[in-house]
Design a protein around this motif. Structure first.
Motif, PDB file in Angstrom:
ATOM      1  N   ALA A 193       0.832  -1.208   0.000  1.00  0.00           N
ATOM      2  CA  ALA A 193       0.000   0.000   0.000  1.00  0.00           C
ATOM      3  C   ALA A 193       0.869   1.261   0.000  1.00  0.00           C
ATOM      4  N   ILE A 194       1.959   1.232   0.758  1.00  0.00           N
ATOM      5  CA  ILE A 194       2.877   2.373   0.776  1.00  0.00           C
ATOM      6  C   ILE A 194       3.497   2.569  -0.604  1.00  0.00           C
ATOM      7  N   ALA A 195       3.937   1.477  -1.213  1.00  0.00           N
ATOM      8  CA  ALA A 195       4.550   1.566  -2.542  1.00  0.00           C
ATOM      9  C   ALA A 195       3.566   2.113  -3.567  1.00  0.00           C
ATOM     10  N   GLN A 196       2.347   1.625  -3.533  1.00  0.00           N
ATOM     11  CA  GLN A 196       1.349   2.097  -4.489  1.00  0.00           C
ATOM     12  C   GLN A 196       1.024   3.563  -4.256  1.00  0.00           C
ATOM     13  N   SER A 197       0.936   3.964  -3.009  1.00  0.00           N
ATOM     14  CA  SER A 197       0.639   5.363  -2.700  1.00  0.00           C
ATOM     15  C   SER A 197       1.754   6.289  -3.174  1.00  0.00           C
ATOM     16  N   VAL A 198       2.998   5.919  -2.896  1.00  0.00           N
ATOM     17  CA  VAL A 198       4.135   6.736  -3.336  1.00  0.00           C
ATOM     18  C   VAL A 198       4.160   6.816  -4.857  1.00  0.00           C
ATOM     19  N   MET A 199       4.001   5.677  -5.507  1.00  0.00           N
ATOM     20  CA  MET A 199       4.051   5.630  -6.973  1.00  0.00           C
ATOM     21  C   MET A 199       2.916   6.451  -7.584  1.00  0.00           C
ATOM     22  N   GLN A 200       1.706   6.262  -7.085  1.00  0.00           N
ATOM     23  CA  GLN A 200       0.546   6.937  -7.665  1.00  0.00           C
ATOM     24  C   GLN A 200       0.632   8.448  -7.473  1.00  0.00           C
ATOM     25  N   ASN A 201       1.010   8.890  -6.279  1.00  0.00           N
ATOM     26  CA  ASN A 201       1.112  10.325  -6.041  1.00  0.00           C
ATOM     27  C   ASN A 201       2.198  10.957  -6.904  1.00  0.00           C
ATOM     28  N   ASP A 202       3.322  10.294  -7.005  1.00  0.00           N
ATOM     29  CA  ASP A 202       4.427  10.848  -7.780  1.00  0.00           C
ATOM     30  C   ASP A 202       4.124  10.852  -9.272  1.00  0.00           C
ATOM     31  N   ILE A 203       3.560   9.764  -9.764  1.00  0.00           N
ATOM     32  CA  ILE A 203       3.304   9.687 -11.208  1.00  0.00           C
ATOM     33  C   ILE A 203       2.245  10.697 -11.625  1.00  0.00           C
ATOM     34  N   ASP A 217       8.563   9.317 -24.561  1.00  0.00           N
ATOM     35  CA  ASP A 217       9.795   9.390 -23.767  1.00  0.00           C
ATOM     36  C   ASP A 217       9.554  10.085 -22.424  1.00  0.00           C
ATOM     37  N   ALA A 218       8.770  11.151 -22.434  1.00  0.00           N
ATOM     38  CA  ALA A 218       8.495  11.879 -21.196  1.00  0.00           C
ATOM     39  C   ALA A 218       7.712  11.021 -20.204  1.00  0.00           C
ATOM     40  N   VAL A 219       6.736  10.284 -20.702  1.00  0.00           N
ATOM     41  CA  VAL A 219       5.941   9.425 -19.820  1.00  0.00           C
ATOM     42  C   VAL A 219       6.787   8.269 -19.287  1.00  0.00           C
ATOM     43  N   THR A 220       7.597   7.688 -20.141  1.00  0.00           N
ATOM     44  CA  THR A 220       8.485   6.614 -19.701  1.00  0.00           C
ATOM     45  C   THR A 220       9.441   7.115 -18.619  1.00  0.00           C
ATOM     46  N   GLU A 221       9.987   8.289 -18.820  1.00  0.00           N
ATOM     47  CA  GLU A 221      10.881   8.875 -17.818  1.00  0.00           C
ATOM     48  C   GLU A 221      10.140   9.147 -16.506  1.00  0.00           C
ATOM     49  N   LEU A 277       2.834  13.455 -14.422  1.00  0.00           N
ATOM     50  CA  LEU A 277       1.989  13.456 -15.625  1.00  0.00           C
ATOM     51  C   LEU A 277       1.288  14.794 -15.830  1.00  0.00           C
ATOM     52  N   LYS A 278       0.986  15.495 -14.738  1.00  0.00           N
ATOM     53  CA  LYS A 278       0.403  16.840 -14.878  1.00  0.00           C
ATOM     54  C   LYS A 278       1.394  17.775 -15.575  1.00  0.00           C
ATOM     55  N   VAL A 279       2.653  17.650 -15.220  1.00  0.00           N
ATOM     56  CA  VAL A 279       3.689  18.478 -15.862  1.00  0.00           C
ATOM     57  C   VAL A 279       3.806  18.122 -17.341  1.00  0.00           C
ATOM     58  N   ILE A 280       3.757  16.833 -17.642  1.00  0.00           N
ATOM     59  CA  ILE A 280       3.845  16.390 -19.042  1.00  0.00           C
ATOM     60  C   ILE A 280       2.631  16.864 -19.829  1.00  0.00           C
ATOM     61  N   ALA A 281       1.450  16.785 -19.215  1.00  0.00           N
ATOM     62  CA  ALA A 281       0.233  17.245 -19.898  1.00  0.00           C
ATOM     63  C   ALA A 281       0.287  18.742 -20.169  1.00  0.00           C
ATOM     64  N   ALA A 282       0.882  19.496 -19.259  1.00  0.00           N
ATOM     65  CA  ALA A 282       1.022  20.937 -19.483  1.00  0.00           C
ATOM     66  C   ALA A 282       2.042  21.224 -20.581  1.00  0.00           C
ATOM     67  N   SER A 335       9.269   7.677 -10.839  1.00  0.00           N
ATOM     68  CA  SER A 335       8.356   7.243  -9.773  1.00  0.00           C
ATOM     69  C   SER A 335       8.784   5.905  -9.190  1.00  0.00           C
ATOM     70  N   THR A 336       9.200   4.991 -10.044  1.00  0.00           N
ATOM     71  CA  THR A 336       9.669   3.692  -9.568  1.00  0.00           C
ATOM     72  C   THR A 336      10.933   3.860  -8.736  1.00  0.00           C
TER      73      THR A 336
END
Length: 141
Positions: free
Chosen positions: A56-66, A105-109, A70-75, A114-115
């Motif tokens: 749950a901690i891993a998923q929370s960290v990953m989801q919040n960070d990604i 490339d941006a999404v992969t990065e 992704l908001k930055v990439i979308a902008a 996040s990982t």
């Protein structure tokens, strides 16, 4: 940099290796013979409970960070914002023919970053486990 990449997993592996099986062995041998089954059951239950908490901690960290990345990439790519947000629920969208290579490339990065953050969180847990294992009591068998 290579030493850093090799050394960190070694420390993590030593910490986890020193803590997992020997901890159950210590728990089993700390009580009397009649309580071994109950001790093993309790130990395994606690281990599984905290494994679920770790997930749950891993998923929370990953989801919040990604999501923040992704908001930055979308902008940065407003015409591809819909694709960027769809990637969260379906990662195969990134490989569609109409997704520009820059977005891909941006999404992969972003996923790699996040990982890496999840990895660092669990490195902290592994290091703590290693330090705690150094203070384990030596039981005579």
């Amino acid at each position: 940099m290579t030493l850093w990449l090799i050394g960190i997993p070694i420390v993590f592996g030593v910490g986890v290796g020193l803590a997992m099986q020997p901890m159950m062995f210590c728990a089993q041998n700390s009580g009397d013979q009649q309580g071994v089954a109950a001790t093993t059951t309790l130990f395994m239950t606690i281990r599984m409970l905290f494994s679920a908490i770790g997930l749950a901690i891993a998923q929370s960290v990953m989801q919040n960070d990604i999501m923040s990345l992704l908001k930055v990439i979308a902008a940065r790519f407003p015409d591809q914002a819909n694709v960027v947000y769809n990637i969260v629920s379906n990662q195969s969208v990134i490989w569609e023919y109409n997704v520009p290579i820059d977005v891909r490339d941006a999404v992969t990065e972003a996923y790699v970053k996040s990982t890496h953050k999840v990895y660092l969180v669990f490195m902290a847990f592994g290091s703590l486990t290693f330090i705690v294992s150094l203070f384990s009591k030596n039981l005579k068998l």
